[in-house]
Design an enzyme around this catalytic site. Sequence first.
Site, PDB file in Angstrom:
ATOM      1  N   CYS A 194      13.965  10.740   6.629  1.00  0.00           N
ATOM      2  CA  CYS A 194      13.871  10.339   8.039  1.00  0.00           C
ATOM      3  C   CYS A 194      15.201  10.481   8.763  1.00  0.00           C
ATOM      4  CB  CYS A 194      13.370   8.903   8.125  1.00  0.00           C
ATOM      5  SG  CYS A 194      14.373   7.750   7.176  1.00  0.00           S
TER       6      CYS A 194
ATOM      7  N   GLU B  57      10.011  16.822  14.583  1.00  0.00           N
ATOM      8  CA  GLU B  57      10.409  16.377  13.246  1.00  0.00           C
ATOM      9  C   GLU B  57       9.659  17.246  12.243  1.00  0.00           C
ATOM     10  OE1 GLU B  57       8.994  12.727  11.344  1.00  0.00           O
ATOM     11  OE2 GLU B  57      11.028  12.346  10.654  1.00  0.00           O
TER      12      GLU B  57
ATOM     13  N   GLU C  80       9.495   1.526  10.828  1.00  0.00           N
ATOM     14  CA  GLU C  80      10.572   2.493  10.540  1.00  0.00           C
ATOM     15  C   GLU C  80       9.917   3.865  10.609  1.00  0.00           C
ATOM     16  OE1 GLU C  80      13.689   1.970  10.099  1.00  0.00           O
ATOM     17  OE2 GLU C  80      13.743  -0.196   9.810  1.00  0.00           O
TER      18      GLU C  80
ATOM     19  N   LYS D  64       0.878  -1.173   0.000  1.00  0.00           N
ATOM     20  CA  LYS D  64       0.000   0.000   0.000  1.00  0.00           C
ATOM     21  C   LYS D  64       0.914   1.221   0.000  1.00  0.00           C
ATOM     22  CE  LYS D  64      -1.802   3.032   1.927  1.00  0.00           C
ATOM     23  NZ  LYS D  64      -1.561   4.452   1.539  1.00  0.00           N
TER      24      LYS D  64
HETATM   25  P1  NAD Z   1       2.506   8.733   7.280  1.00  0.00           P
HETATM   26  O1  NAD Z   1       2.706   8.007   8.560  1.00  0.00           O
HETATM   27  O2  NAD Z   1       1.521   9.822   7.223  1.00  0.00           O
HETATM   28  O3  NAD Z   1       2.086   7.711   6.122  1.00  0.00           O
HETATM   29  C1  NAD Z   1       2.857   6.559   5.828  1.00  0.00           C
HETATM   30  C2  NAD Z   1       1.960   5.520   5.185  1.00  0.00           C
HETATM   31  O4  NAD Z   1       0.986   5.130   6.147  1.00  0.00           O
HETATM   32  C3  NAD Z   1       1.195   6.006   3.967  1.00  0.00           C
HETATM   33  O5  NAD Z   1       1.125   4.967   3.013  1.00  0.00           O
HETATM   34  C4  NAD Z   1      -0.188   6.295   4.523  1.00  0.00           C
HETATM   35  O6  NAD Z   1      -1.208   6.179   3.566  1.00  0.00           O
HETATM   36  C5  NAD Z   1      -0.312   5.202   5.571  1.00  0.00           C
HETATM   37  N1  NAD Z   1      -1.283   5.476   6.633  1.00  0.00           N
HETATM   38  C6  NAD Z   1      -1.723   6.658   7.103  1.00  0.00           C
HETATM   39  N2  NAD Z   1      -2.647   6.471   8.070  1.00  0.00           N
HETATM   40  C7  NAD Z   1      -2.774   5.140   8.222  1.00  0.00           C
HETATM   41  C8  NAD Z   1      -3.554   4.317   9.089  1.00  0.00           C
HETATM   42  N3  NAD Z   1      -4.415   4.836   9.971  1.00  0.00           N
HETATM   43  N4  NAD Z   1      -3.436   2.976   8.988  1.00  0.00           N
HETATM   44  C9  NAD Z   1      -2.582   2.420   8.102  1.00  0.00           C
HETATM   45  N5  NAD Z   1      -1.817   3.148   7.251  1.00  0.00           N
HETATM   46  C10 NAD Z   1      -1.908   4.494   7.317  1.00  0.00           C
HETATM   47  O7  NAD Z   1       3.971   9.214   6.861  1.00  0.00           O
HETATM   48  P2  NAD Z   1       4.371  10.080   5.593  1.00  0.00           P
HETATM   49  O8  NAD Z   1       3.912  11.464   5.820  1.00  0.00           O
HETATM   50  O9  NAD Z   1       3.971   9.372   4.342  1.00  0.00           O
HETATM   51  O10 NAD Z   1       5.964   9.998   5.671  1.00  0.00           O
HETATM   52  C11 NAD Z   1       6.713  10.796   6.502  1.00  0.00           C
HETATM   53  C12 NAD Z   1       7.126  10.083   7.768  1.00  0.00           C
HETATM   54  O11 NAD Z   1       7.768   8.854   7.432  1.00  0.00           O
HETATM   55  C13 NAD Z   1       8.134  10.858   8.568  1.00  0.00           C
HETATM   56  O12 NAD Z   1       7.799  10.819   9.929  1.00  0.00           O
HETATM   57  C14 NAD Z   1       9.441  10.119   8.322  1.00  0.00           C
HETATM   58  O13 NAD Z   1      10.407  10.271   9.321  1.00  0.00           O
HETATM   59  C15 NAD Z   1       8.965   8.722   8.197  1.00  0.00           C
HETATM   60  N6  NAD Z   1       9.945   7.902   7.476  1.00  0.00           N
HETATM   61  C16 NAD Z   1      10.706   7.017   8.180  1.00  0.00           C
HETATM   62  C17 NAD Z   1      11.681   6.261   7.530  1.00  0.00           C
HETATM   63  C18 NAD Z   1      12.528   5.260   8.276  1.00  0.00           C
HETATM   64  O14 NAD Z   1      13.129   4.425   7.617  1.00  0.00           O
HETATM   65  N7  NAD Z   1      12.605   5.312   9.584  1.00  0.00           N
HETATM   66  C19 NAD Z   1      11.870   6.417   6.151  1.00  0.00           C
HETATM   67  C20 NAD Z   1      11.090   7.345   5.472  1.00  0.00           C
HETATM   68  C21 NAD Z   1      10.118   8.083   6.149  1.00  0.00           C
END
Ligand code: NAD
Length: 500
Positions: A305, A402, A271, A196
Amino acid sequence: MNPALPSPGAAAQAFLARAHGHFIGGRWVAPLAGERFDVFDPGTGLKISTAAAGDAQDIDAAVAAARAAFTGPWAKFTAAERGKVLWKLADLVERHAQELIELEILDNGLPLPVAQYVVHHVVPDFFRYYAGWPTKIEGATIPAAPQGRRPGEVLSFTLREPLGVVGAITPWNAPLPMLMVKLAPALAAGCTLVLKPAELTPLTALRMAELCAEAGVPDGVVNVVTGLGETAGAALAAHPRVDKIAFTGSTEVGRLIVKAAVGNLKKVSLELGGKSPVIVFADAALEQVIPGAARACFFLQGQNCMAGTRLYVHEKVHDQVVAGVANIARSMQMGHGLDPASQFGPLISTEQRERVRGFVEAGRREGGELVCGGGVPSRPGYFFEPTVFARMRPDMTPVKSEIFGPVLCVQAFGDQDLERVAAEANDTIYGLSGSVWTRDIGLAMQMVRRIDSGQVSVNMHAALDPAMPFGGNKQSGWGREFGKEGLDSYLKTKGVSVAW
Ligand code: NAD
């Protein structure tokens, strides 16, 4: 398309023009509820495509396909055959590199050299690394003596088996790499997947599903359902027939994933966010520190991240480092990723830009010294200037949060402040990454031991390699991806004892 920009090639254009469905059971299917959402180019703000808005019914269909494939054709593949499929996938990424580069730029906004590096090196290298693993998945023989059996009367050993059906939920900040870090080890282990991708960047995941089929992955092994997090993502996370959720995204949504997984106690790897420190001592090689610190923060426009957004600099070199980083920030060529001259792309959306702007305003209000940036340039797309704040304090909002944008917060420290700087570097809910810059290896190792992060680099930041475990401490995550640990997270161990 914007006529002032280089046009994407025919392959990318044809892909964008499709009415994308979900990829389930090896074929394209329309969303069951018939809903769609628009996909925008962050570099122009223009609509470039649409995608299917999946919901719980689509997730059900994808999970059923993944479950059937797990015990069906995929289980018949030998380890060597799984390795060959992964190798072929790497070849196909290279063969379709130009199309993938263009789609990734249009979907996410990253600059051309970054997209080229990702598609030519990062993704194929990662698939090839994991192509070597299936033939090395081994259990062990155990000198066990269950129920009073004597040696020679029983053979005990372990089998390493694939976990089953994996739900992979990925963020928008690096769509292809985020997908690859889950897809490659899951396939190497023999799992099947429902992916997804983030709703802001669904395109390259859809194209990769086709490349998986072309590489010989049987129908149903890799399924992609696009859609919103709160509908498709939530349904996948809660699904009773999913064995593991591999999630990358925000810490906030990570908590929701854990709650959703409770129903069938599926395995979860997370992650999550970061707020990484970059610590520069007075003896460091400044000609490396200055570009290194700028890159640590501004790579992917800070939407990274591992971004090194808290810069701690020894007072002796503080002014020089701040001036040097600010000069780089001012001189970076901002532009659309398809423009080869562009070095700094847009943020992902207007919402993200407003969020970043809010943090910059908070920094100003709370007394930070704005050295450069902080504004929204007048051009189409979701651009925000690379921003440097000096004289920050640990309690300031931009230092604590962040931001996920190009905002660097600098603080100075003195000779006696080693403990203080280590404590401040750790004074965050996150623990993903960090770096230490010095020529004194003893000092570097002291700091490496003190920093509570999943990875720490010395005289470089965000040193990634497929073989090197990657993941977060504290609220930056659960578990590790990459390397053998990444593979292990898709395997389970079965203890077997045979008496005769
Ligand atoms: P997000 O948490 O908003 O979304 C991530 C994914 O989760 C998307 O596919 C989204 O559709 C899905 N999602 C959202 N709500 C959900 C729910 N209730 N249930 C299941 N899935 C759901 O994050 P984002 O804005 O897409 O990305 C940014 C964040 O990702 C930042 O906090 C960043 O630090 C983190 N990130 C971490 C790493 C790592 O390896 N640690 C790498 C890249 C990004």
